[in-house]
Design a protein around this motif. Structure first.
Motif, mmCIF file in Angstrom:
data_model
loop_
_atom_site.group_PDB
_atom_site.id
_atom_site.type_symbol
_atom_site.label_atom_id
_atom_site.label_comp_id
_atom_site.label_asym_id
_atom_site.label_seq_id
_atom_site.Cartn_x
_atom_site.Cartn_y
_atom_site.Cartn_z
ATOM 1 N N UNK A 71 -8.540 -5.108 7.588
ATOM 2 C CA UNK A 71 -9.469 -3.977 7.620
ATOM 3 C C UNK A 71 -8.702 -2.653 7.634
ATOM 4 N N UNK A 72 -7.602 -2.618 8.402
ATOM 5 C CA UNK A 72 -6.793 -1.398 8.449
ATOM 6 C C UNK A 72 -6.181 -1.095 7.092
ATOM 7 N N UNK A 73 -5.674 -2.129 6.430
ATOM 8 C CA UNK A 73 -5.081 -1.944 5.102
ATOM 9 C C UNK A 73 -6.107 -1.403 4.119
ATOM 10 N N UNK A 74 -7.318 -1.965 4.167
ATOM 11 C CA UNK A 74 -8.365 -1.512 3.253
ATOM 12 C C UNK A 74 -8.734 -0.057 3.505
ATOM 13 N N UNK A 75 -8.860 0.279 4.791
ATOM 14 C CA UNK A 75 -9.245 1.649 5.122
ATOM 15 C C UNK A 75 -8.151 2.629 4.765
#
Length: 433
Positions: A123-127
């Motif tokens: 999720x962090x990578x996507x954001x």
């Protein structure tokens, strides 16, 4: 002087004339050979010199790199990975587990906290990727890119000589881009998007390798030499070509040979650039830079060199064609005859309508060689004074010169019938029909 002596004198004179003619041909051949060999190097040297000395030209060269999707994607992926890697997601989930354990949460819940590491990192990578991509593809990134290169034009000097500080830096075997300003901007965007912890992201590597090669030192040495001779080598080629044409027994043929030879060398240079592109792409590991990004960087960086080469090629073709059309061949005489008929018919039609040029037209008709030379010389001077001419600029100047020659031919033909001096009986002589 007896007949035998006259024959011997004539034989010696012809032999001396033949030796002199052969010597002129030899001198012309040597000068042309040197000019041909130096012509591609002169184009490359002039390009390097312009990139080093002209800040606007350099910024104009590298500006499109920031807008290439392949480069933007590469920077986004690399920067996202570095930002995400700097965040210890595992430590965060461990802290959650310890907190849950202290609060007396069931063992299953505490163990489940460890399973959050993967989803949280994803999720962090996507954001982060979304935020970084928005920054990299924005106009702001292009402005940062241009301003950084403009403020630090020493980047080119750094790459070519290894001296000075700039956004683009040359390492031992690589050329790197410093993206420190971009990283700070990404941190601000992440905080604005609600990721308050982004402000605590530690310092990460601020360099992105644009080119990695073990031949950088050799290239820098070659570029330093090209930089030194960048101003005078093109002048030397022009001087050698002019001397070769002047020393040749047949100036027009020498001019045509010079243009053809330089044109061939420009084609060789274009082929060399294509070969170098393939060699460069093969030498860049995909782990360092994707092939499409490497191709875009190469094509963008040398596009002005390619344009300059094509411009010289176009000039050479036009010069060779002009020299041919001034020759005695049947096609050349036919073209000149048709041009003369066209301008003559137009001029005479204007004269019949009363639009006569009189003495001015007759002067133009008498001095046609001078006016033609001045028009062509003016076009050549405009091309020399043009700042970084392109094939389009050459076509424009050629069109103007041809138009001027057509107008001069029409004005010369529109002079009208020449006035005859008075006859012996005091009456004016009749003008011819």
């Amino acid at each position: 002087m007896s007949a035998a002596e006259r024959d011997e004198y004539e034989r010696l004179r012809k032999a001396a004339h033949g030796r002199h003619r052969r010597l002129r041909y030899a001198v012309t051949s040597v000068l042309l050979l040197v000019a041909f060999l130096l012509a591609p190097l002169a184009v490359v040297a002039a390009w390097v010199d312009s990139e080093v000395s002209d800040t606007d030209r350099y910024v104009q060269t590298v500006a499109p790199i920031a807008t290439k999707p392949s480069v933007q994607n590469t920077v986004t992926d690399r920067l996202t990975k570095r930002v995400v890697d700097s965040v210890d997601v595992a430590a965060f989930t461990d802290a959650i587990g310890r907190t849950l354990q202290k609060e007396g949460a069931p063992p299953q819940v505490v163990q489940g906290a460890d399973a959050l590491t993967g989803p949280l990192k994803s999720a962090l990578s996507s954001a982060v990727h979304s935020v970084v991509n928005r920054v990299v593809t924005s106009d702001q990134f292009s402005e940062v890119w241009d301003n950084a290169n403009r403020r630090a034009h020493a980047a080119v000097v750094k790459v070519l000589t290894g001296e000075g500080d700039s956004a683009i830096q040359a390492g031992t075997d690589s050329i790197d881009l410093n993206i420190g300003t971009l990283i700070e901007e990404v941190k601000k965007e992440l905080v604005n998007a609600g990721f308050d912890q982004a402000s605590k992201i530690p310092e990460v590597d601020k360099k992105v390798t644009l080119l990695k090669t073990d031949k950088l030192n050799e290239a820098q040495d070659a570029m330093r030499l090209l930089d030194v001779v960048g101003t005078w080598l093109p002048v030397l080629v022009l001087v050698l070509s002019a001397l070769a044409i002047w020393s040749a027994p047949r100036h027009r043929v020498a001019l045509m040979a010079t243009a053809i030879g330089i044109g061939i060398m420009m084609i060789v240079l274009l082929v060399g650039l294509a070969v170098m592109r393939s060699v460069y792409l093969d030498s860049v590991p995909s782990s360092v830079l994707p092939k499409n990004a490497a191709a875009d960087i190469y094509d963008t960086f040398i596009r002005f060199l390619r344009n300059s080469t094509v411009t010289v090629l176009v000039i050479a073709v036009i010069t060779a064609l002009a020299a041919y059309l001034y020759g005695p061949s049947r096609p050349a005489r036919w073209v000149r005859g048709m041009a003369a008929k066209g301008t003559g018919a137009t001029g005479r039609a204007l004269a019949r309508q009363g639009l006569r040029t009189g003495e001015t037209g007759r002067w133009l008709a008498t001095h046609v060689k001078w006016t033609t030379g001045i028009a062509i010389g003016g076009g050549a001077l405009a091309l020399v004074l043009w700042n970084y001419p392109t094939p389009g600029a050459v076509a424009l100047i050629l069109g103007i010169v041809v138009l001027v020659l057509i107008i001069l031919g029409i004005l010369a033909a529109a002079s009208g019938p020449e006035r005859r001096p008075p006859a012996a009986d005091g009456r004016s002589a009749p003008t011819p029909a």
